[in-house]
Scaffold this motif. Structure first.
Motif, PDB file in Angstrom:
ATOM      1  N   GLY A 130      -2.954 -52.017  42.109  1.00  0.00           N
ATOM      2  CA  GLY A 130      -4.019 -52.548  41.253  1.00  0.00           C
ATOM      3  C   GLY A 130      -5.115 -53.233  42.048  1.00  0.00           C
ATOM      4  N   GLY A 131      -4.720 -53.945  43.099  1.00  0.00           N
ATOM      5  CA  GLY A 131      -5.712 -54.651  43.906  1.00  0.00           C
ATOM      6  C   GLY A 131      -6.657 -53.705  44.624  1.00  0.00           C
ATOM      7  N   LEU A 132      -6.123 -52.624  45.212  1.00  0.00           N
ATOM      8  CA  LEU A 132      -6.985 -51.673  45.918  1.00  0.00           C
ATOM      9  C   LEU A 132      -7.909 -50.939  44.949  1.00  0.00           C
ATOM     10  N   VAL A 133      -7.373 -50.517  43.796  1.00  0.00           N
ATOM     11  CA  VAL A 133      -8.226 -49.847  42.812  1.00  0.00           C
ATOM     12  C   VAL A 133      -9.337 -50.787  42.350  1.00  0.00           C
ATOM     13  N   ALA A 134      -8.982 -52.036  42.047  1.00  0.00           N
ATOM     14  CA  ALA A 134      -9.991 -53.000  41.590  1.00  0.00           C
ATOM     15  C   ALA A 134     -11.018 -53.283  42.684  1.00  0.00           C
ATOM     16  N   LEU A 135     -10.552 -53.422  43.931  1.00  0.00           N
ATOM     17  CA  LEU A 135     -11.465 -53.703  45.040  1.00  0.00           C
ATOM     18  C   LEU A 135     -12.500 -52.586  45.211  1.00  0.00           C
ATOM     19  N   PHE A 136     -12.035 -51.344  45.190  1.00  0.00           N
ATOM     20  CA  PHE A 136     -12.978 -50.247  45.416  1.00  0.00           C
ATOM     21  C   PHE A 136     -13.819 -49.948  44.179  1.00  0.00           C
TER      22      PHE A 136
ATOM     23  N   LEU B 209      -0.803 -50.668  53.125  1.00  0.00           N
ATOM     24  CA  LEU B 209      -0.890 -50.235  54.520  1.00  0.00           C
ATOM     25  C   LEU B 209      -0.501 -48.777  54.724  1.00  0.00           C
ATOM     26  N   ASN B 210      -0.126 -48.099  53.642  1.00  0.00           N
ATOM     27  CA  ASN B 210       0.185 -46.673  53.727  1.00  0.00           C
ATOM     28  C   ASN B 210      -1.115 -45.895  53.535  1.00  0.00           C
ATOM     29  N   PRO B 211      -1.610 -45.196  54.560  1.00  0.00           N
ATOM     30  CA  PRO B 211      -2.914 -44.545  54.428  1.00  0.00           C
ATOM     31  C   PRO B 211      -2.978 -43.500  53.327  1.00  0.00           C
ATOM     32  N   VAL B 212      -1.844 -42.834  53.027  1.00  0.00           N
ATOM     33  CA  VAL B 212      -1.861 -41.821  51.964  1.00  0.00           C
ATOM     34  C   VAL B 212      -2.030 -42.492  50.608  1.00  0.00           C
ATOM     35  N   ASP B 213      -1.208 -43.500  50.308  1.00  0.00           N
ATOM     36  CA  ASP B 213      -1.314 -44.191  49.022  1.00  0.00           C
ATOM     37  C   ASP B 213      -2.666 -44.878  48.889  1.00  0.00           C
ATOM     38  N   ALA B 214      -3.116 -45.538  49.970  1.00  0.00           N
ATOM     39  CA  ALA B 214      -4.407 -46.220  49.929  1.00  0.00           C
ATOM     40  C   ALA B 214      -5.540 -45.222  49.677  1.00  0.00           C
ATOM     41  N   SER B 215      -5.465 -44.033  50.284  1.00  0.00           N
ATOM     42  CA  SER B 215      -6.487 -43.011  50.070  1.00  0.00           C
ATOM     43  C   SER B 215      -6.535 -42.583  48.610  1.00  0.00           C
ATOM     44  N   CYS B 216      -5.354 -42.449  47.993  1.00  0.00           N
ATOM     45  CA  CYS B 216      -5.321 -42.068  46.570  1.00  0.00           C
ATOM     46  C   CYS B 216      -5.956 -43.139  45.698  1.00  0.00           C
ATOM     47  N   ALA B 217      -5.745 -44.413  46.042  1.00  0.00           N
ATOM     48  CA  ALA B 217      -6.356 -45.494  45.279  1.00  0.00           C
ATOM     49  C   ALA B 217      -7.875 -45.461  45.426  1.00  0.00           C
ATOM     50  N   VAL B 218      -8.362 -45.196  46.641  1.00  0.00           N
ATOM     51  CA  VAL B 218      -9.810 -45.096  46.867  1.00  0.00           C
ATOM     52  C   VAL B 218     -10.400 -43.930  46.074  1.00  0.00           C
TER      53      VAL B 218
ATOM     54  N   PRO C 189      -3.844 -35.145  39.806  1.00  0.00           N
ATOM     55  CA  PRO C 189      -3.265 -34.943  41.141  1.00  0.00           C
ATOM     56  C   PRO C 189      -3.260 -36.209  41.986  1.00  0.00           C
ATOM     57  N   VAL C 190      -4.316 -37.025  41.869  1.00  0.00           N
ATOM     58  CA  VAL C 190      -4.374 -38.266  42.636  1.00  0.00           C
ATOM     59  C   VAL C 190      -3.275 -39.228  42.177  1.00  0.00           C
ATOM     60  N   ALA C 191      -3.061 -39.309  40.866  1.00  0.00           N
ATOM     61  CA  ALA C 191      -1.991 -40.165  40.341  1.00  0.00           C
ATOM     62  C   ALA C 191      -0.627 -39.695  40.822  1.00  0.00           C
TER      63      ALA C 191
ATOM     64  N   ALA D 173      -9.195 -42.558  43.357  1.00  0.00           N
ATOM     65  CA  ALA D 173      -9.159 -42.876  41.928  1.00  0.00           C
ATOM     66  C   ALA D 173     -10.343 -43.756  41.547  1.00  0.00           C
ATOM     67  N   ALA D 174     -10.594 -44.784  42.361  1.00  0.00           N
ATOM     68  CA  ALA D 174     -11.726 -45.671  42.083  1.00  0.00           C
ATOM     69  C   ALA D 174     -13.049 -44.920  42.158  1.00  0.00           C
ATOM     70  N   LEU D 175     -13.161 -43.996  43.111  1.00  0.00           N
ATOM     71  CA  LEU D 175     -14.393 -43.217  43.247  1.00  0.00           C
ATOM     72  C   LEU D 175     -14.604 -42.305  42.039  1.00  0.00           C
ATOM     73  N   ASP D 176     -13.548 -41.624  41.602  1.00  0.00           N
ATOM     74  CA  ASP D 176     -13.671 -40.738  40.441  1.00  0.00           C
ATOM     75  C   ASP D 176     -14.026 -41.513  39.176  1.00  0.00           C
ATOM     76  N   ILE D 177     -13.423 -42.691  39.004  1.00  0.00           N
ATOM     77  CA  ILE D 177     -13.739 -43.511  37.827  1.00  0.00           C
ATOM     78  C   ILE D 177     -15.184 -43.974  37.885  1.00  0.00           C
ATOM     79  N   SER D 178     -15.636 -44.373  39.077  1.00  0.00           N
ATOM     80  CA  SER D 178     -17.007 -44.876  39.229  1.00  0.00           C
ATOM     81  C   SER D 178     -18.035 -43.790  38.976  1.00  0.00           C
ATOM     82  N   LEU D 179     -17.718 -42.552  39.356  1.00  0.00           N
ATOM     83  CA  LEU D 179     -18.662 -41.444  39.190  1.00  0.00           C
ATOM     84  C   LEU D 179     -18.627 -40.846  37.789  1.00  0.00           C
ATOM     85  N   ALA D 180     -17.597 -41.179  37.007  1.00  0.00           N
ATOM     86  CA  ALA D 180     -17.475 -40.600  35.670  1.00  0.00           C
ATOM     87  C   ALA D 180     -18.542 -41.173  34.737  1.00  0.00           C
TER      88      ALA D 180
END
Length: 231
Positions: A43-49, A138-147, A3-5, A149-156
């Motif tokens: 890619g930058g936002l996912v990598a950053l978070f 700068l789109n809060p919806v897209d940026a939120s999805c990237a955050v 769903p996030v993707a 995704a990074a959180l789910d990957i980190s917690l997996a």
């Protein structure tokens, strides 16, 4: 993470802006520049978070810290609110068109690109690259999805290599709705313009429901995860 993707994939403003870019005088060069900007933003936002979450070591804790649940709660509430806003805005356009009594009223009621996007036709590749980057980062919806995704990957409970390739697949999937039209225009040139015009018309009239539904699903899933942890 599906769903996030899909929340990234179904980004009407980004796709409508891309259509405007591909109808510009430098369609091929600008399209490639826009795609590169979008890829860097995603890619930058996912990598950053991923880096941020690795520094706070959320993956090494048996129970995620309280701030993880609070972050999910805030992002879930934001996405649910965004879903309501997107749906109501789309419904307002449809109601306005239904009440139109003349061709001029119909044109005025039709969903249009934001005014600043009308200048895209004169953009050079450098500005178009920044447009693609900005529309994601700068789109809060897209940026939120990237955050998320990074959180789910980190917690997996997966190793570093699996986490890396999961992030790569997420970025590739998120870039597909941008990459496919760009490659189509690169291959077809001016012959692609009639199809692009039909795509823009379809997006303007139909995606508010689909996008609102997807935002609602993502938001509710995040709220469920947050409340499950807090309660």
């Amino acid at each position: 993470m599906t769903p996030v993707a899909l929340g990234v994939v179904l980004s009407p403003l980004a796709i409508m802006a891309l259509v405007a870019v591909l109808l510009s005088r430098r369609a091929r060069a600008n399209g490639i520049a826009y795609l590169l900007g979008w890829l860097l933003g995603l890619g930058g936002l996912v990598a950053l978070f991923l880096w941020i979450f690795s520094r706070v070591e959320v993956h090494s804790q048996r129970e995620p810290p309280l701030w993880v649940a609070l972050l999910r709660l805030l992002l879930g509430l934001f996405l649910v609110g965004a879903a309501v806003w997107v749906y109501r805005k789309g419904r307002a356009h449809i109601a306005q068109m239904a009440a139109a009594s003349s061709p001029r009223d119909v044109v005025a009621a039709s969903p249009q690109l934001p005014g600043w996007l009308h200048s895209v036709a004169s953009f050079r590749p450098g500005r178009t690259f920044l447009l693609g980057l900005g529309l994601f980062a700068l789109n809060p919806v897209d940026a939120s999805c990237a955050v998320l995704a990074a959180l789910d990957i980190s917690l997996a409970d997966v190793g570093g290599t699996a986490a890396f390739w999961t992030a790569v697949v997420f970025v590739v999937v998120g870039a597909l709705p941008i990459a496919a039209p760009v490659l189509f225009v690169v291959a077809r040139g001016e012959a692609a313009q009639p199809l692009l015009n039909r795509v823009r018309s379809w997006i303007s009239g139909n995606t508010h429901v689909l996008n609102a539904a997807m935002l609602l699903v993502i938001g509710v899933l995040q709220l469920d995860k947050a409340l499950g942890t807090l309660l």
